[in-house]
Design a protein around this motif. Sequence first.
Motif, PDB file in Angstrom:
ATOM      1  N   ASP A  90     -25.600  39.285 -20.471  1.00 46.36           N
ATOM      2  CA  ASP A  90     -25.723  38.760 -21.845  1.00 46.36           C
ATOM      3  C   ASP A  90     -26.424  37.401 -21.812  1.00 46.36           C
ATOM      4  O   ASP A  90     -27.274  37.089 -22.653  1.00 46.36           O
ATOM      5  CB  ASP A  90     -24.353  38.558 -22.495  1.00 46.36           C
ATOM      6  CG  ASP A  90     -23.486  39.809 -22.500  1.00 46.36           C
ATOM      7  OD1 ASP A  90     -24.045  40.914 -22.534  1.00 46.36           O
ATOM      8  OD2 ASP A  90     -22.243  39.657 -22.474  1.00 46.36           O
ATOM      9  N   TRP A  91     -26.020  36.571 -20.854  1.00 42.13           N
ATOM     10  CA  TRP A  91     -26.601  35.217 -20.712  1.00 42.13           C
ATOM     11  C   TRP A  91     -28.086  35.323 -20.380  1.00 42.13           C
ATOM     12  O   TRP A  91     -28.915  34.626 -20.986  1.00 42.13           O
ATOM     13  CB  TRP A  91     -25.850  34.481 -19.607  1.00 42.13           C
ATOM     14  CG  TRP A  91     -26.408  33.157 -19.203  1.00 42.13           C
ATOM     15  CD1 TRP A  91     -26.429  32.015 -19.948  1.00 42.13           C
ATOM     16  CD2 TRP A  91     -27.013  32.833 -17.944  1.00 42.13           C
ATOM     17  NE1 TRP A  91     -27.009  30.997 -19.222  1.00 42.13           N
ATOM     18  CE2 TRP A  91     -27.368  31.469 -17.993  1.00 42.13           C
ATOM     19  CE3 TRP A  91     -27.263  33.550 -16.779  1.00 42.13           C
ATOM     20  CZ2 TRP A  91     -27.991  30.821 -16.916  1.00 42.13           C
ATOM     21  CZ3 TRP A  91     -27.870  32.906 -15.711  1.00 42.13           C
ATOM     22  CH2 TRP A  91     -28.232  31.564 -15.780  1.00 42.13           C
ATOM     23  N   LEU A  92     -28.408  36.220 -19.460  1.00 35.82           N
ATOM     24  CA  LEU A  92     -29.825  36.376 -19.086  1.00 35.82           C
ATOM     25  C   LEU A  92     -30.640  36.855 -20.279  1.00 35.82           C
ATOM     26  O   LEU A  92     -31.752  36.371 -20.517  1.00 35.82           O
ATOM     27  CB  LEU A  92     -29.955  37.364 -17.922  1.00 35.82           C
ATOM     28  CG  LEU A  92     -29.457  36.839 -16.571  1.00 35.82           C
ATOM     29  CD1 LEU A  92     -29.412  37.964 -15.544  1.00 35.82           C
ATOM     30  CD2 LEU A  92     -30.354  35.691 -16.081  1.00 35.82           C
ATOM     31  N   ALA A  93     -30.083  37.771 -21.045  1.00 35.61           N
ATOM     32  CA  ALA A  93     -30.815  38.306 -22.201  1.00 35.61           C
ATOM     33  C   ALA A  93     -31.039  37.220 -23.249  1.00 35.61           C
ATOM     34  O   ALA A  93     -32.078  37.193 -23.920  1.00 35.61           O
ATOM     35  CB  ALA A  93     -30.039  39.475 -22.803  1.00 35.61           C
ATOM     36  N   ARG A  94     -30.076  36.311 -23.400  1.00 36.33           N
ATOM     37  CA  ARG A  94     -30.226  35.240 -24.391  1.00 36.33           C
ATOM     38  C   ARG A  94     -31.263  34.212 -23.965  1.00 36.33           C
ATOM     39  O   ARG A  94     -31.837  33.515 -24.804  1.00 36.33           O
ATOM     40  CB  ARG A  94     -28.881  34.517 -24.592  1.00 36.33           C
ATOM     41  CG  ARG A  94     -27.895  35.296 -25.427  1.00 36.33           C
ATOM     42  CD  ARG A  94     -26.542  34.625 -25.427  1.00 36.33           C
ATOM     43  NE  ARG A  94     -26.525  33.355 -26.153  1.00 36.33           N
ATOM     44  CZ  ARG A  94     -26.306  33.236 -27.458  1.00 36.33           C
ATOM     45  NH1 ARG A  94     -26.116  34.309 -28.195  1.00 36.33           N
ATOM     46  NH2 ARG A  94     -26.280  32.050 -28.039  1.00 36.33           N
ATOM     47  N   LYS A  95     -31.475  34.087 -22.651  1.00 32.93           N
ATOM     48  CA  LYS A  95     -32.412  33.073 -22.165  1.00 32.93           C
ATOM     49  C   LYS A  95     -33.867  33.502 -22.310  1.00 32.93           C
ATOM     50  O   LYS A  95     -34.759  32.670 -22.255  1.00 32.93           O
ATOM     51  CB  LYS A  95     -32.140  32.798 -20.672  1.00 32.93           C
ATOM     52  CG  LYS A  95     -30.945  31.877 -20.454  1.00 32.93           C
ATOM     53  CD  LYS A  95     -30.518  31.860 -19.009  1.00 32.93           C
ATOM     54  CE  LYS A  95     -31.481  31.143 -18.120  1.00 32.93           C
ATOM     55  NZ  LYS A  95     -31.374  29.669 -18.190  1.00 32.93           N
ATOM     56  N   THR A  96     -34.077  34.829 -22.442  1.00 34.27           N
ATOM     57  CA  THR A  96     -35.475  35.296 -22.472  1.00 34.27           C
ATOM     58  C   THR A  96     -35.972  35.406 -23.913  1.00 34.27           C
ATOM     59  O   THR A  96     -35.207  35.473 -24.841  1.00 34.27           O
ATOM     60  CB  THR A  96     -35.603  36.658 -21.775  1.00 34.27           C
ATOM     61  OG1 THR A  96     -34.688  37.566 -22.367  1.00 34.27           O
ATOM     62  CG2 THR A  96     -35.306  36.510 -20.303  1.00 34.27           C
TER      63      THR A  96
END
Length: 168
Positions: free
Chosen positions: A162-168
């Motif tokens: 979820d965190w990775l998806a929010r960063k992109t």
Amino acid sequence: MPEIEVVRATESDIPFIVATERRPGFESLVGRWEAAQHAEAMTEPRYAYFLARALHDGGEPEPLGFALLRDWNGPERSTLLKRIAVAEPGQGHGTALLNGLIDRVFGETQAHRLSLGLFPHNLRARRAYESAGFQAEGISRGSAFVGGQHHDELVMAILRPDWLARKT
Ligand SMILES: CC(C)(COP(=O)(O)OP(=O)(O)OC[C@H]1O[C@@H](n2cnc3c(N)ncnc32)[C@H](O)[C@@H]1OP(=O)(O)O)[C@@H](O)C(=O)NCCC(=O)NCCS
């Protein structure tokens, strides 16, 4: 809003932490420890304390809020946001602290999951957690023992993907 930094808290921050836990109106929302218990926890590697601080031009950083994490960088890769409180709620400080915390947890440790439990009536906290990317998962029945009574908690969590998806 001033620039806000999220840094590790130290023993000298304990008076602020203790005072923030005891802000009027917080008694039914957040736990509280004595200063000695915080000092003891700070010596244990499984606990990690963070502060949100406002940076003012030329002045000392001003503490805005704190967070206490448990199972920091543990082998289970599942960290608990045990406690969070800001001195002046409703001004975006909590969301800034949460965003910084999430970056620290997933950026500095192997954690796969960051979770928390909140009282379901605490809608302001829930909204702040949602803003930062936490998702509600369900009710954990009777999981909080507070004031001599067992209370339900709403479990919320954010996972590394979820965190990775929010960063992109
Ligand atoms: C929970 C807490 C850390 C959140 O920090 P905060 O600075 O108040 O949060 P923010 O201002 O960044 O965001 C609050 C959000 O809730 C919304 N909100 C404010 N009051 C609300 C209310 N009564 N009901 C629902 N939403 C509310 C705000 O609009 C904001 O949402 P938005 O980002 O979509 O605009 C802070 O409120 C706090 O310390 N509360 C007391 C202790 C506590 O409850 N700790 C958590 C225990 S689980």
